[in-house]
Structures are given as structure tokens and as C-alpha cells.
Design an enzyme around this catalytic site. Sequence first.
Site, PDB file in Angstrom:
ATOM      1  N   TYR A   1     100.450  22.084  57.510  1.00 51.70           N
ATOM      2  CA  TYR A   1     100.093  22.456  58.889  1.00 51.70           C
ATOM      3  C   TYR A   1     100.799  23.739  59.320  1.00 51.70           C
ATOM      4  CZ  TYR A   1      97.443  18.252  58.856  1.00 51.70           C
ATOM      5  OH  TYR A   1      96.512  17.310  58.504  1.00 51.70           O
TER       6      TYR A   1
ATOM      7  N   ARG B   1      98.557  26.528  58.226  1.00 49.62           N
ATOM      8  CA  ARG B   1      97.366  26.662  59.061  1.00 49.62           C
ATOM      9  C   ARG B   1      97.739  27.196  60.448  1.00 49.62           C
ATOM     10  NH1 ARG B   1      94.401  21.149  58.913  1.00 49.62           N
ATOM     11  NH2 ARG B   1      92.768  22.310  60.033  1.00 49.62           N
TER      12      ARG B   1
ATOM     13  N   ASN C   1      88.156  20.548  66.018  1.00 48.90           N
ATOM     14  CA  ASN C   1      89.007  21.597  65.455  1.00 48.90           C
ATOM     15  C   ASN C   1      90.397  21.555  66.078  1.00 48.90           C
ATOM     16  OD1 ASN C   1      86.691  22.314  64.098  1.00 48.90           O
ATOM     17  ND2 ASN C   1      86.200  23.999  65.497  1.00 48.90           N
TER      18      ASN C   1
ATOM     19  N   ASP D   1      92.333  24.357  65.796  1.00 48.65           N
ATOM     20  CA  ASP D   1      92.701  25.740  66.140  1.00 48.65           C
ATOM     21  C   ASP D   1      92.575  25.935  67.653  1.00 48.65           C
ATOM     22  OD1 ASP D   1      89.478  26.472  64.841  1.00 48.65           O
ATOM     23  OD2 ASP D   1      90.009  26.708  66.953  1.00 48.65           O
TER      24      ASP D   1
ATOM     25  N   HIS E   1      91.019  15.719  67.628  1.00 48.58           N
ATOM     26  CA  HIS E   1      91.815  15.572  66.403  1.00 48.58           C
ATOM     27  C   HIS E   1      93.183  16.250  66.514  1.00 48.58           C
ATOM     28  CE1 HIS E   1      88.015  14.770  63.732  1.00 48.58           C
ATOM     29  NE2 HIS E   1      88.335  13.748  64.503  1.00 48.58           N
TER      30      HIS E   1
ATOM     31  N   CYS F   1     113.285  16.296  69.048  1.00 50.65           N
ATOM     32  CA  CYS F   1     112.378  16.254  70.205  1.00 50.65           C
ATOM     33  C   CYS F   1     113.133  16.748  71.445  1.00 50.65           C
ATOM     34  CB  CYS F   1     111.894  14.814  70.428  1.00 50.65           C
ATOM     35  SG  CYS F   1     111.002  14.571  71.984  1.00 50.65           S
TER      36      CYS F   1
ATOM     37  N   GLY G   1      78.270  23.095  64.117  1.00 48.38           N
ATOM     38  CA  GLY G   1      79.183  23.397  63.013  1.00 48.38           C
ATOM     39  C   GLY G   1      79.979  22.223  62.503  1.00 48.38           C
TER      40      GLY G   1
ATOM     41  N   ASN H   1      73.645  24.272  63.143  1.00 44.12           N
ATOM     42  CA  ASN H   1      74.483  24.155  61.954  1.00 44.12           C
ATOM     43  C   ASN H   1      73.956  25.054  60.840  1.00 44.12           C
ATOM     44  OD1 ASN H   1      76.901  22.558  61.360  1.00 44.12           O
ATOM     45  ND2 ASN H   1      75.723  21.855  59.570  1.00 44.12           N
ATOM     46  N   LEU H   2      74.887  25.445  59.939  1.00 36.57           N
ATOM     47  CA  LEU H   2      74.448  26.318  58.836  1.00 36.57           C
ATOM     48  C   LEU H   2      73.581  25.550  57.851  1.00 36.57           C
ATOM     49  CD1 LEU H   2      74.841  29.218  57.773  1.00 36.57           C
ATOM     50  CD2 LEU H   2      76.708  28.366  56.362  1.00 36.57           C
TER      51      LEU H   2
HETATM   52  N1  APR Z   1      77.896  28.472  61.395  1.00 36.27           N
HETATM   53  C1  APR Z   1      77.505  27.188  61.629  1.00 36.27           C
HETATM   54  N2  APR Z   1      77.851  26.141  60.838  1.00 36.27           N
HETATM   55  C2  APR Z   1      78.638  26.412  59.777  1.00 36.27           C
HETATM   56  C3  APR Z   1      79.079  27.717  59.459  1.00 36.27           C
HETATM   57  C4  APR Z   1      78.687  28.764  60.329  1.00 36.27           C
HETATM   58  N3  APR Z   1      79.060  30.042  60.117  1.00 36.27           N
HETATM   59  N4  APR Z   1      79.836  27.647  58.326  1.00 36.27           N
HETATM   60  C5  APR Z   1      79.858  26.352  57.958  1.00 36.27           C
HETATM   61  N5  APR Z   1      79.122  25.612  58.809  1.00 36.27           N
HETATM   62  C6  APR Z   1      78.892  24.162  58.792  1.00 36.27           C
HETATM   63  C7  APR Z   1      78.717  23.579  57.417  1.00 36.27           C
HETATM   64  O1  APR Z   1      77.319  23.595  57.055  1.00 36.27           O
HETATM   65  C8  APR Z   1      79.228  22.150  57.610  1.00 36.27           C
HETATM   66  O2  APR Z   1      78.172  21.280  58.005  1.00 36.27           O
HETATM   67  O3  APR Z   1      80.050  23.580  59.317  1.00 36.27           O
HETATM   68  C9  APR Z   1      80.223  22.270  58.756  1.00 36.27           C
HETATM   69  C10 APR Z   1      81.669  22.129  58.303  1.00 36.27           C
HETATM   70  O4  APR Z   1      81.829  20.818  57.848  1.00 36.27           O
HETATM   71  P1  APR Z   1      83.298  20.293  57.476  1.00 36.27           P
HETATM   72  O5  APR Z   1      83.960  21.298  56.612  1.00 36.27           O
HETATM   73  O6  APR Z   1      83.125  18.893  57.002  1.00 36.27           O
HETATM   74  O7  APR Z   1      84.084  20.319  58.865  1.00 36.27           O
HETATM   75  P2  APR Z   1      83.971  19.284  60.046  1.00 36.27           P
HETATM   76  O8  APR Z   1      82.580  18.739  60.160  1.00 36.27           O
HETATM   77  O9  APR Z   1      84.542  19.938  61.256  1.00 36.27           O
HETATM   78  O10 APR Z   1      84.964  18.109  59.569  1.00 36.27           O
HETATM   79  C11 APR Z   1      85.146  17.038  60.471  1.00 36.27           C
HETATM   80  O11 APR Z   1      86.788  16.103  58.992  1.00 36.27           O
HETATM   81  O12 APR Z   1      88.530  16.412  57.547  1.00 36.27           O
HETATM   82  C12 APR Z   1      88.206  16.028  58.827  1.00 36.27           C
HETATM   83  O13 APR Z   1      89.594  16.170  60.704  1.00 36.27           O
HETATM   84  C13 APR Z   1      88.823  16.946  59.847  1.00 36.27           C
HETATM   85  O14 APR Z   1      87.919  17.631  61.982  1.00 36.27           O
HETATM   86  C14 APR Z   1      87.634  17.529  60.601  1.00 36.27           C
HETATM   87  C15 APR Z   1      86.538  16.519  60.318  1.00 36.27           C
END
Ligand code: APR
Length: 235
Positions: free
Chosen positions: A57, A60, A93, A95, A110, A137, A176, A202-203
Site C-alpha cells: 500500500y 500505491r 477505488n 485513490d 473499499h 495511533c 470501469g 466499460n472498456l
Molecule cells: N475505461 C473504462 N473501463 C476500463 C478502462 C478504461 N480506460 N480500462 C479498464 N477498464 C475496465 C476493464 O474492462 C475492467 O472491466 O475496468 C475494469 C477493471 O476491472 P478490475 O481490474 O477487476 O477492477 P475493479 O472492477 O475496480 O475491481 C473491483 O476488486 O480486487 C478488488 O478491491 C479491489 O476494488 C477492487 C475490486
Amino acid sequence: MTSDIRNIVILTGAGVSAESGVATFRGPGGLWEGHRVEDVCTPQALAHDPELVHRFYDERRAKLATVAPNAAHRALARLDAEWPGALLLVTQNVDDLHERAGSQRLVHMHGELRSALCAACGNRVGWEDSLPPESECPHCGTPALRPDIVFFGEMPYHMDQVERALAEADLFVSIGTSGAVYPAAGFVQTARHHRAATLELNLDPSEGSLWFGESRMGRAGALVPAWVEEMLAGG
Ligand code: APR
């Protein structure tokens, strides 16, 4: 699309930050390609190897200084500022890019990289630099500060507020996210149960795509500004 929409719930995942240079979790170059969840994102991992977990962490958190909000974050912040009805942005996220873009009606389900949680008293403290294990703390003095991240197997934050918002939503938008992790992956079902319209930006197709009334595939940096423009124009 928007004439009868007042209350909106938006869920974001790593894909909304991808164009800012923040790694996603799954897919090419994803964080879970380089680390096992079991080693860095569970309570057991923290107990077994706190140095490794804190370092994961710390790396990140340090990266946040090198990235900036992208057009998707900025468009969501514009919607936050200009949308007259209820709006809740629920991000998976950790961030701070939504905040830096200006979003205010926002919850992190999260946790957040720029926060430390005391495992002893439950208080939080803003944290910018590296967080060595057993840091003290400032509230209770116990050397028990940990990353303020919801690990697998732990309860996500703000769920009561999210459930209430979903129950009142006229529109649920998922941006996303792969739809791989619950409870976030189930929000579309809850929204449908309450007769909300559902939209996915979503992508790639996600694990939940078939549940959405509409799915638009493409980069968040292009899709989200266009969608926000549509909403604010009452299109
Ligand atoms: N624009 C839109 N979507 C995008 C882009 C982009 N430029 N780049 C990637 N993606 C999409 C991918 O197609 C995918 O479906 O974002 C998604 C990312 O998926 P993950 O990597 O699984 O991330 P996320 O869905 O946020 O994960 C959920 O899993 O590991 C845990 O706690 C962690 O919060 C996280 C949770």
C-alpha cells in the site's frame, strides 16, 4: 433518457482511473497479476507479513503523487456540481482522484490509500507517506495503525448509505468495473429490484453486463464526458 430521472447512484471501479495511469486489478498488467490477493489484501496476510502488506500500500500511496484526474473524473465532478437531484458516487477505488477532480457526494466503499486506520481504537488519521507496521495511533497511542483499506473478508464501508441511495435511485450507472467483487457487483440487481434504469460504461463486457438495461463499451475518458453532457442537457 433523463426527463424522469432525479436520483442517481454511480459506481466506479479501477477502469475510471486507468487513463490516469493507475493500475487496474484484473487484465494485462493488473495488480493481481503481480501479487496474490491472499498475500497482500486479507486480514490473515496482514497478521502473517505486515511488512509486505504495508509496503504494497505504501507503493500505491506513493504513486498517487505521480497521477492526476482524467476527463472521466472531471466529468463526474461536473455532474456532482450541476445535478439538481440526489446523486451518490460510490467508488471501489482507493485513490483520491475523484476528490481531486472535485466530486463531493462521494463514498469510498473499499477505503482510501491516504488514510490510516487504528486496529485498536478504530479511529482514522490522514496519511500521506509510508506507513511502517506498528506506527502509533495519534488518538489512543497504540502502535496499531494499518492501511485504511477494506481487505477481502472485511465489511465494506458506507453500505447503509449505499443501500438507501439504491432504494431511491431512478438510475444506476456502473463505470470501469469488472463486476467481479461483491457487494458492488450486486448493486445492479438491487437497482433493478427498485425499478431503476441501469447503464454500464466499460472498456470490456463485465461479469454483470447482461443485467444492465444499456451497456456502452469504450474508454471512460470518452464515454463519461459524453454521458454527463447528455444528462445535463436533459437528453
Ligand atoms: N475505461 C473504462 N473501463 C476500463 C478502462 C478504461 N480506460 N480500462 C479498464 N477498464 C475496465 C476493464 O474492462 C475492467 O472491466 O475496468 C475494469 C477493471 O476491472 P478490475 O481490474 O477487476 O477492477 P475493479 O472492477 O475496480 O475491481 C473491483 O476488486 O480486487 C478488488 O478491491 C479491489 O476494488 C477492487 C475490486
